[in-house]
Design a protein around this motif. Structure first.
Motif, short mmCIF file in Angstrom:
data_model
loop_
_atom_site.label_atom_id
_atom_site.label_comp_id
_atom_site.label_asym_id
_atom_site.label_seq_id
_atom_site.Cartn_x
_atom_site.Cartn_y
_atom_site.Cartn_z
N ALA A 1 0.67 -1.10 -0.20
CA ALA A 1 -0.12 -0.23 -0.05
C ALA A 1 0.72 1.09 0.05
O ALA A 1 1.14 1.82 -0.57
N ALA A 2 1.87 1.84 0.52
CA ALA A 2 2.83 2.39 0.29
C ALA A 2 3.65 2.28 -0.57
O ALA A 2 3.21 3.69 -0.62
N GLN A 3 3.62 1.78 -1.24
CA GLN A 3 4.40 1.20 -2.46
C GLN A 3 3.74 1.98 -3.59
O GLN A 3 3.82 2.95 -4.34
N LEU B 1 2.80 5.85 -2.79
CA LEU B 1 4.35 5.97 -3.43
C LEU B 1 4.77 6.29 -5.10
O LEU B 1 4.95 7.70 -4.79
N GLU B 2 4.49 5.16 -6.09
CA GLU B 2 4.16 6.06 -7.51
C GLU B 2 3.19 6.40 -7.76
O GLU B 2 3.51 7.06 -8.90
N ARG B 3 2.49 6.44 -6.22
CA ARG B 3 0.89 7.56 -7.68
C ARG B 3 0.67 8.93 -6.87
O ARG B 3 0.04 9.61 -7.99
N SER B 4 1.38 8.93 -5.39
CA SER B 4 1.31 10.79 -5.72
C SER B 4 2.80 10.71 -4.89
O SER B 4 2.71 12.33 -4.55
N GLY B 5 3.78 10.36 -5.32
CA GLY B 5 5.68 11.10 -4.77
C GLY B 5 5.34 10.48 -2.88
O GLY B 5 6.39 11.15 -2.90
N GLY B 6 4.38 10.51 -2.80
CA GLY B 6 4.69 10.25 -0.59
C GLY B 6 3.30 9.36 -0.23
O GLY B 6 2.30 9.83 -1.36
N GLU C 1 16.47 9.67 -13.61
CA GLU C 1 15.60 10.75 -14.31
C GLU C 1 14.53 11.44 -13.71
O GLU C 1 14.28 11.98 -13.73
N GLY C 2 14.39 10.90 -11.94
CA GLY C 2 13.44 11.29 -11.14
C GLY C 2 12.08 10.93 -11.45
O GLY C 2 10.54 11.29 -10.82
N THR C 3 11.34 10.35 -12.09
CA THR C 3 10.22 9.64 -13.41
C THR C 3 9.68 8.62 -12.20
O THR C 3 8.62 8.01 -12.94
N GLU C 4 10.58 8.10 -11.81
CA GLU C 4 10.33 6.67 -10.59
C GLU C 4 10.42 5.87 -10.06
O GLU C 4 11.81 6.49 -9.40
N TRP C 5 10.42 4.93 -8.38
CA TRP C 5 11.27 5.10 -7.36
C TRP C 5 11.72 3.75 -7.56
O TRP C 5 11.34 2.13 -8.41
#
Length: 160
Positions: free
Chosen positions: A35-37, A40-45, A139-143
């Protein structure tokens, strides 16, 4: 999204607790990490939250509303306050569930990395926690996620 591999290891904590307890804690740990991952991927935090394993076996999300981030002028949510509030809420309702997990975002100072921290606790006294480091890709586009590692944990919902 894949859940972390938490397969049984006889030399681990899992061997020291009943099978049903280990299964409850692993379920909450995997669900909390996933859920946390996803957040993060959806909202950046993500904000701190909890999961509970109800007495009947269903998993339920428990969250508290953050205080107004602008109330003290710094524009940031009080994550520590949210963790205290959700912990107190879990303590007040602990007879309604058999296990719980508190999920939060932490900083690993020595690794200079952020991490997802999931602390699980069972009413029979078993505890287990894990951390999953993460950072943005070049690239700062994915985690990018590191290796899941065990962490220390003390009981806070059923402290006795």
């Amino acid at each position: 999204m894949e859940s972390p591999d938490l397969s049984p290891d006889p030399s681990s904590w899992r061997a020291s607790v009943p099978e049903s307890t280990a299964t409850d804690l692993e379920n909450l740990l995997g669900t909390g990490m996933a859920a946390a991952q996803e957040q993060l991927e959806r909202s950046g935090g993500f904000l701190p939250f909890a999961l509970v394993m109800e007495n009947a076996g269903d998993v339920r999300l428990v969250a508290v509303s953050p205080a107004d981030p602008d109330a003290d002028g710094d524009g940031e949510f009080d994550a520590d306050g949210m963790i205290r509030d959700v912990t107190e809420l879990l303590r007040q309702h602990r007879d309604e569930f058999r296990a719980a997990a508190i999920v939060c975002d932490i900083t690993l100072v020595e690794e200079d990395s952020d991490a997802i921290h999931v602390a699980t606790e069972h009413r029979d006294g078993a505890v287990f926690a894990a951390v999953l480091p993460y950072s943005p890709n070049s690239e700062g586009t994915e985690w990018e996620f590191g290796d899941l590692a065990a962490d220390s944990n003390e009981p806070v919902i059923w402290p006795d």
